[in-house]
Write an enzyme that holds these catalytic residues in place. Structure first.
Site, PDB file in Angstrom:
ATOM      1  N   ASP A 198      52.890  20.384  23.983  1.00 40.98           N
ATOM      2  CA  ASP A 198      52.776  21.842  24.038  1.00 40.98           C
ATOM      3  C   ASP A 198      51.845  22.360  22.949  1.00 40.98           C
ATOM      4  O   ASP A 198      51.556  23.556  22.883  1.00 40.98           O
ATOM      5  CB  ASP A 198      54.146  22.518  23.977  1.00 40.98           C
ATOM      6  CG  ASP A 198      54.963  22.161  22.749  1.00 40.98           C
ATOM      7  OD1 ASP A 198      54.449  21.443  21.865  1.00 40.98           O
ATOM      8  OD2 ASP A 198      56.132  22.599  22.665  1.00 40.98           O
ATOM      9  N   SER A 199      51.319  21.458  22.110  1.00 45.15           N
ATOM     10  CA  SER A 199      50.270  21.807  21.151  1.00 45.15           C
ATOM     11  C   SER A 199      49.042  22.365  21.850  1.00 45.15           C
ATOM     12  O   SER A 199      48.206  23.029  21.222  1.00 45.15           O
ATOM     13  CB  SER A 199      49.884  20.575  20.331  1.00 45.15           C
ATOM     14  OG  SER A 199      49.592  19.470  21.178  1.00 45.15           O
ATOM     15  N   ASP A 227      55.865  17.024  27.139  1.00 48.23           N
ATOM     16  CA  ASP A 227      56.658  17.901  26.297  1.00 48.23           C
ATOM     17  C   ASP A 227      57.433  18.902  27.142  1.00 48.23           C
ATOM     18  O   ASP A 227      56.862  19.549  28.037  1.00 48.23           O
ATOM     19  CB  ASP A 227      55.744  18.690  25.346  1.00 48.23           C
ATOM     20  CG  ASP A 227      55.889  18.258  23.909  1.00 48.23           C
ATOM     21  OD1 ASP A 227      56.866  17.576  23.565  1.00 48.23           O
ATOM     22  OD2 ASP A 227      55.005  18.619  23.101  1.00 48.23           O
ATOM     23  N   LYS A 271      59.838  14.766  26.508  1.00 52.82           N
ATOM     24  CA  LYS A 271      60.173  14.874  25.083  1.00 52.82           C
ATOM     25  C   LYS A 271      60.759  16.245  24.794  1.00 52.82           C
ATOM     26  O   LYS A 271      60.251  17.249  25.300  1.00 52.82           O
ATOM     27  CB  LYS A 271      58.944  14.654  24.197  1.00 52.82           C
ATOM     28  CG  LYS A 271      59.256  14.748  22.690  1.00 52.82           C
ATOM     29  CD  LYS A 271      58.055  14.405  21.839  1.00 52.82           C
ATOM     30  CE  LYS A 271      57.034  15.509  21.788  1.00 52.82           C
ATOM     31  NZ  LYS A 271      57.547  16.735  21.081  1.00 52.82           N
ATOM     32  N   GLU A 323      62.749  18.619  21.473  1.00 49.21           N
ATOM     33  CA  GLU A 323      62.947  18.712  20.038  1.00 49.21           C
ATOM     34  C   GLU A 323      64.405  18.947  19.681  1.00 49.21           C
ATOM     35  O   GLU A 323      65.144  19.582  20.439  1.00 49.21           O
ATOM     36  CB  GLU A 323      62.098  19.858  19.460  1.00 49.21           C
ATOM     37  CG  GLU A 323      60.593  19.658  19.625  1.00 49.21           C
ATOM     38  CD  GLU A 323      59.790  20.809  19.020  1.00 49.21           C
ATOM     39  OE1 GLU A 323      60.390  21.691  18.360  1.00 49.21           O
ATOM     40  OE2 GLU A 323      58.557  20.817  19.200  1.00 49.21           O
ATOM     41  N   GLU A 349      58.278  14.036  12.742  1.00 45.95           N
ATOM     42  CA  GLU A 349      57.158  14.892  12.323  1.00 45.95           C
ATOM     43  C   GLU A 349      57.431  15.552  10.978  1.00 45.95           C
ATOM     44  O   GLU A 349      58.510  16.087  10.741  1.00 45.95           O
ATOM     45  CB  GLU A 349      56.879  15.973  13.368  1.00 45.95           C
ATOM     46  CG  GLU A 349      55.736  16.894  12.975  1.00 45.95           C
ATOM     47  CD  GLU A 349      55.261  17.813  14.088  1.00 45.95           C
ATOM     48  OE1 GLU A 349      54.329  18.597  13.840  1.00 45.95           O
ATOM     49  OE2 GLU A 349      55.834  17.748  15.202  1.00 45.95           O
TER      50      GLU A 349
END
Length: 267
Positions: free
Chosen positions: A47-48, A86, A115, A117, A184
Site C-alpha cells: 500500500d506504499s 497488502d 499481509k 499489520e 519494520e
C-alpha cells in the site's frame, strides 16, 4: 519455477549448507514486476503505492479495489516471484470483514499470500484467515497504517518493555499461523533476537541485517522517489536524475529536428 513458502522457509532452514537471505521488493504494475520477477524472491504489492505513485502523505486512503487492481497487474507479469498483497487500512477491522476481504484477495488475484499489520491483537483474525486456506504474512514494529495514531514514524523497540512486546507479538503471530513476518523500523538487536526465536522467516525493512531477508520500496531503492530518503534506504540507481536527463535529450532532439530520423519514419 514458482517460489513457494516451502522454498522461502528452506532459505532459513536448509537441509544442507548455510542459510541464505530472502530478497524482496515492492512492485505495483506489470512493467516493473516483469523486470524484477526473474531475479527477486518476493514481490510485495504494498500500500506504499499510495505515497510513491498516488501522491498521498500516507497509506491510509488505499482501498481494496486499488490493491486488487495493482495485484492483478503484478501477477500477470510474475512467473517466479512469491507475490504478497497488502491488505489496506480499514479492510480487516473485525473478523468477518477481514475474512471476507482476504478471500476476495485470493479469489480476484493470483497473490500467493496477503499481509496485514499488527501484533498480538491480530492473532485471532490471522488464525481465522489461515483456517480458510489463505497464507498470511504478519507485520510488526513500525506500522504505516497506524502512523497517525502512533504520532509519526517512530523507531520501535527502544525500551525493554517495547522490545518484550515486539517479541510477544511475533510469537503470537507465529502461533496464529503467519508464514512470514515483516519487521519494520525496529532496533536491529531486537529484530535479530526476534528472528532467532522464530521458526518462520523474517523480512526486515529498517531493522538491521539480522533478519532472514530484506525488502525495500522499489522507487526508493532505484532513486526515483525524491520527497525524502529514510535512513535505511540505499540508492542503487540515481533513477530520477537519469530519467530527467533522458527527457532533456528527447526534447533537444525534437527541437533540433533530429527526432524522428528517416530511419524512424514511415515512407
Amino acid at each position: 519455477m514458482k517460489n513457494t513458502l516451502g522454498m522461502l522457509y528452506a532459505k532459513k532452514h536448509p537441509k544442507e549448507g548455510k542459510p541464505s537471505k530472502i530478497s524482496a521488493i515492492t512492485a505495483y504494475d506489470a512493467l516493473f514486476a516483469g523486470l524484477f520477477d526473474p531475479l527477486i524472491d518476493v514481490i510485495l504489492v504494498g500500500d506504499s503505492l499510495n505515497m510513491s505513485f498516488n501522491g498521498r502523505v500516507d497509506t491510509l486512503s488505499a482501498h481494496m479495489d486499488m490493491m486488487i487492481y495493482h495485484t492483478q497487474a503484478v501477477c500477470r507479469a510474475t512467473k517466479k516471484a512469491f507475490v504478497i498483497m497488502d491488505m489496506p487500512y480499514g479492510s480487516y477491522t473485525h473478523k468477518k470483514q477481514g475474512i471476507q476481504n482476504a478471500l476476495r484477495a485470493y479469489q480476484e488475484t493470483q497473490a500467493d499470500a496477503i499481509k496485514l499489520e499488527g501484533g498480538l491483537k491480530r492473532a485471532p483474525l490471522i488464525k481465522a484467515i489461515v483456517e480458510e486456506g489463505v497464507a498470511v504474512v504478519g507485520h510488526i514494529g513500525l506500522l504505516p497504517q497506524s502512523v497517525r495514531g502512533m504520532g509519526g514514524y517512530k523507531v520501535q523497540g527502544k525500551t525493554p518493555q517495547s522490545a518484550h512486546q515486539l517479541l510477544e507479538d511475533a510469537l503470537a503471530l507465529q502461533e496464529a499461523g503467519v508464514s512470514l513476518l515483516v519487521i519494520e523500523g525496529v532496533i536491529s538487536s531486537v529484530a535479530s533476537t526476534i528472528t532467532a526465536r522464530l521458526d518462520i522467516p523474517t523480512i526486515g525493512i529498517g531493522s538491521g541485517a539480522g533478519c532472514d531477508g530484506q525488502i525495500l520500496v522499489f522507487s526508493d531503492m532505484l532513486g526515483l522517489f525524491q520527497a525524502f530518503k529514510p535512513k535505511f534506504v540505499r540508492h542503487y540507481l540515481q533513477g530520477a536524475q537519469l530519467i530527467q536527463e533522458a527527457i532533456k535529450n528527447y526534447i533537444a532532439d525534437i527541437e533540433s529536428g533530429n527526432f524522428p530520423s528517416p530511419a524512424e519514419s514511415y515512407s
